[in-house]
Design an enzyme around this catalytic site. Structure first.
Site, PDB file in Angstrom:
ATOM      1  N   GLU A   1      -4.554   3.565   6.170  1.00  0.00           N
ATOM      2  CA  GLU A   1      -4.460   3.440   4.714  1.00  0.00           C
ATOM      3  C   GLU A   1      -5.143   4.654   4.080  1.00  0.00           C
ATOM      4  O   GLU A   1      -4.776   5.106   3.011  1.00  0.00           O
ATOM      5  CB  GLU A   1      -5.142   2.135   4.285  1.00  0.00           C
ATOM      6  CG  GLU A   1      -4.915   1.812   2.835  1.00  0.00           C
ATOM      7  CD  GLU A   1      -5.545   0.500   2.389  1.00  0.00           C
ATOM      8  OE1 GLU A   1      -5.423  -0.512   3.097  1.00  0.00           O
ATOM      9  OE2 GLU A   1      -6.146   0.507   1.314  1.00  0.00           O
TER      10      GLU A   1
ATOM     11  N   SER B   1     -10.448  -0.777   3.514  1.00  0.00           N
ATOM     12  CA  SER B   1      -9.657  -0.879   4.752  1.00  0.00           C
ATOM     13  C   SER B   1      -9.258   0.514   5.217  1.00  0.00           C
ATOM     14  O   SER B   1      -8.655   1.264   4.462  1.00  0.00           O
ATOM     15  CB  SER B   1      -8.386  -1.684   4.511  1.00  0.00           C
ATOM     16  OG  SER B   1      -8.697  -2.946   4.000  1.00  0.00           O
TER      17      SER B   1
ATOM     18  N   ARG C   1       0.830  -1.226   0.000  1.00  0.00           N
ATOM     19  CA  ARG C   1       0.000   0.000   0.000  1.00  0.00           C
ATOM     20  C   ARG C   1       0.861   1.272   0.000  1.00  0.00           C
ATOM     21  O   ARG C   1       0.510   2.265   0.635  1.00  0.00           O
ATOM     22  CB  ARG C   1      -0.938   0.047   1.210  1.00  0.00           C
ATOM     23  CG  ARG C   1      -1.958  -1.059   1.249  1.00  0.00           C
ATOM     24  CD  ARG C   1      -2.948  -0.978   0.093  1.00  0.00           C
ATOM     25  NE  ARG C   1      -4.064  -1.870   0.322  1.00  0.00           N
ATOM     26  CZ  ARG C   1      -4.039  -3.190   0.051  1.00  0.00           C
ATOM     27  NH1 ARG C   1      -2.971  -3.736  -0.490  1.00  0.00           N
ATOM     28  NH2 ARG C   1      -5.113  -3.929   0.297  1.00  0.00           N
TER      29      ARG C   1
HETATM   30  N1  EPU Z   1     -10.179 -10.895  10.340  1.00  0.00           N
HETATM   31  C1  EPU Z   1     -10.843 -10.969  11.552  1.00  0.00           C
HETATM   32  N2  EPU Z   1     -11.856 -10.076  11.770  1.00  0.00           N
HETATM   33  C2  EPU Z   1     -12.229  -9.137  10.869  1.00  0.00           C
HETATM   34  C3  EPU Z   1     -11.532  -9.054   9.636  1.00  0.00           C
HETATM   35  C4  EPU Z   1     -10.495  -9.967   9.398  1.00  0.00           C
HETATM   36  O1  EPU Z   1     -10.544 -11.795  12.392  1.00  0.00           O
HETATM   37  O2  EPU Z   1     -13.174  -8.387  11.153  1.00  0.00           O
HETATM   38  C5  EPU Z   1      -9.136 -11.887  10.051  1.00  0.00           C
HETATM   39  C6  EPU Z   1      -9.650 -12.927   9.043  1.00  0.00           C
HETATM   40  O3  EPU Z   1     -10.306 -13.978   9.663  1.00  0.00           O
HETATM   41  C7  EPU Z   1      -8.368 -13.386   8.393  1.00  0.00           C
HETATM   42  C8  EPU Z   1      -7.509 -12.151   8.404  1.00  0.00           C
HETATM   43  O4  EPU Z   1      -8.042 -11.276   9.396  1.00  0.00           O
HETATM   44  O5  EPU Z   1      -7.724 -14.351   9.180  1.00  0.00           O
HETATM   45  C9  EPU Z   1      -7.451 -11.444   7.050  1.00  0.00           C
HETATM   46  O6  EPU Z   1      -8.764 -11.019   6.677  1.00  0.00           O
HETATM   47  P1  EPU Z   1      -9.172 -10.705   5.157  1.00  0.00           P
HETATM   48  O7  EPU Z   1      -8.812 -11.860   4.272  1.00  0.00           O
HETATM   49  O8  EPU Z   1     -10.562 -10.236   5.149  1.00  0.00           O
HETATM   50  O9  EPU Z   1      -8.184  -9.566   4.706  1.00  0.00           O
HETATM   51  P2  EPU Z   1      -7.651  -8.267   5.438  1.00  0.00           P
HETATM   52  O10 EPU Z   1      -6.225  -8.471   5.804  1.00  0.00           O
HETATM   53  O11 EPU Z   1      -8.570  -7.844   6.516  1.00  0.00           O
HETATM   54  C10 EPU Z   1      -6.675  -7.280   3.227  1.00  0.00           C
HETATM   55  C11 EPU Z   1      -6.721  -5.962   2.493  1.00  0.00           C
HETATM   56  C12 EPU Z   1      -8.036  -5.801   1.733  1.00  0.00           C
HETATM   57  C13 EPU Z   1      -8.159  -6.963   0.760  1.00  0.00           C
HETATM   58  C14 EPU Z   1      -8.095  -8.275   1.543  1.00  0.00           C
HETATM   59  C15 EPU Z   1      -8.074  -9.482   0.636  1.00  0.00           C
HETATM   60  C16 EPU Z   1      -5.325  -4.479   3.784  1.00  0.00           C
HETATM   61  C17 EPU Z   1      -5.265  -3.287   4.655  1.00  0.00           C
HETATM   62  N3  EPU Z   1      -6.536  -4.866   3.408  1.00  0.00           N
HETATM   63  O12 EPU Z   1      -7.711  -7.203   4.229  1.00  0.00           O
HETATM   64  O13 EPU Z   1      -7.945  -4.602   0.987  1.00  0.00           O
HETATM   65  O14 EPU Z   1      -9.370  -6.888   0.043  1.00  0.00           O
HETATM   66  O15 EPU Z   1      -6.868  -8.330   2.323  1.00  0.00           O
HETATM   67  O16 EPU Z   1      -6.837  -9.542  -0.014  1.00  0.00           O
HETATM   68  O17 EPU Z   1      -4.288  -5.011   3.408  1.00  0.00           O
HETATM   69  C18 EPU Z   1      -8.397  -2.291   1.002  1.00  0.00           C
HETATM   70  O18 EPU Z   1      -7.171  -2.135   0.971  1.00  0.00           O
HETATM   71  O19 EPU Z   1      -9.201  -1.323   1.028  1.00  0.00           O
HETATM   72  C19 EPU Z   1      -8.916  -3.642   1.070  1.00  0.00           C
HETATM   73  C20 EPU Z   1     -10.206  -3.906   1.203  1.00  0.00           C
END
Ligand code: EPU
Length: 339
Positions: free
Chosen positions: A334, A237, A165
């Site tokens: 972000e 995010s 990012r």
């Molecule tokens: N998780 C939780 N609770 C929550 C959300 C997530 O426990 O409320 C845990 C999930 O269970 C999982 C881990 O966190 O073990 C990762 O969750 P998820 O796959 O939803 O991805 P994220 O890390 O929360 C990132 C990006 C998203 C992108 C997704 C999928 C960042 C800041 N965000 O989210 O990007 O869509 O991965 O690749 O890196 C964005 O940047 O605006 C965005 C939506």
């Protein structure tokens, strides 16, 4: 044609959907029009904000300066060989329209980045990423002009300093260049990247992996987890996933052995999902005034209706302080806050 507006509502130009205005709002559809705008005397006396789809901005109030908005369109294959094509895309093209076009033409590489709000011109700035793919994986070069002089500007992959990012456009080149065109290399024989979360399983439910199926599956996953900005304003995010030393992870594991984490091979540090930390701290689904933490994804802050930017920032600051207190981890935003 150049569009010039004064006291212009920005509600439809950013995904938090706040009731804020721009003192001046200039929209250009070509490089020539952009160059005309850049010599406008107002730009000498006012701050300037480059606005794409507004999917990563939090306005704290009315913007007192000049907003520049690209309406430079066009998607064109400019180079082709046996394995790939290079596509030149206008900065004002909606990112997801480009993804749909690439899938329709059977060009692979960005299908995992389906349904991300925003414009193509902002994709390199943020190095957008999702489901195991980052924008940098397909980027070739970008063109534009220097904001101050209107001189032409071109930058290749190596010079962009892409990271999670992050890019040179958020650092040394912040507010210094306006991108007009972005060049991407897409594959004629797509390689499917299905190893993130339950993506493979979900794609296989739709049949053989194909660009169309991957796109469909990513859109479905995002729809389930992320609020539709048309219903609840949000900027995806709000925070980045923090990168921490292993000792910090160990301290979290002492209380929560199940904490998810990803090891970063280059640095030896680990990334912990901010969504998990925020949920564990008890914020998921909680409200503060008209701002709330999304019930399906704790990383996303939403405008419940008539929130102000300050209300959303107050919620963000409360979460940041709590995560520091409970986990000794400092969250980085972000989203860019615009005063
Ligand atoms: N998780 C939780 N609770 C929550 C959300 C997530 O426990 O409320 C845990 C999930 O269970 C999982 C881990 O966190 O073990 C990762 O969750 P998820 O796959 O939803 O991805 P994220 O890390 O929360 C990132 C990006 C998203 C992108 C997704 C999928 C960042 C800041 N965000 O989210 O990007 O869509 O991965 O690749 O890196 C964005 O940047 O605006 C965005 C939506």
């Amino acid at each position: 044609m150049i569009n010039r507006f004064e006291n212009y509502p920005l509600k439809k130009h950013h995904t938090f959907g706040l009731d804020v205005t721009a003192k001046y709002f200039f929209e250009y559809a070509s490089l020539e029009e952009l160059l005309q705008i850049l010599v406008d005397p107002l730009l000498q006396t006012h701050d300037c904000l480059l606005l794409g789809g507004g999917s990563n901005l939090l306005f704290l109030g009315d913007y007192k300066g000049v907003v520049l908005h690209s309406a430079i369109m066009g998607m064109e294959v400019i180079e082709t060989n046996a394995r790939s094509v290079v596509v030149k895309v206008g900065a004002g093209v909606e990112w997801d329209a480009l993804v749909e076009w690439s899938v329709r033409n059977n060009f692979g590489g960005i299908e995992n980045l389906s349904w991300i709000p925003g414009d193509v011109g902002a994709a390199p700035v943020q190095n957008i990423g999702a489901y195991g793919v980052e924008f940098k994986d397909v980027f070739v070069k970008a063109e534009g002009v220097y904001l101050a002089s209107g001189e032409p500007f071109s930058i290749d992959h190596a010079a962009c300093d892409f990271a999670y990012r992050d890019s040179i456009f958020k650092n040394e080149l912040k507010n210094k260049v306006v991108l007009t065109f972005v060049y991407l290399r897409l594959d004629k024989s797509p390689r499917f990247l299905l190893d993130y979360g339950n993506v493979r399983e979900a794609v296989e439910m739709l049949g053989e992996p194909s660009l169309r199926n991957v796109r469909q599956c990513i859109v479905d996953i995002r729809r389930q987890k992320l609020p539709d900005p048309g219903v609840f304003g949000n900027a995806g995010s709000f925070f980045k996933n923090p990168m921490v030393d292993v000792s910090v992870l160990s301290a979290v594991q002492a209380d929560f052995p199940e904490v998810p984490f990803y090891t970063m091979p280059e640095s030896g540090r680990v990334k912990i999902p901010a969504g998990w930390l925020i949920e564990k701290a008890g914020w998921k689904g909680q409200s503060l005034g008209n701002a709330a933490v999304h019930k399906n994804q704790a990383l996303v802050l939403i405008n419940k209706g008539h929130a102000t930017g300050r209300e959303i920032l107050t919620l963000a600051e409360a979460i940041e302080a709590d995560i520091r207190y409970k986990f000794n981890i400092t969250l980085q935003r972000e989203v860019n806050v615009v005063e």
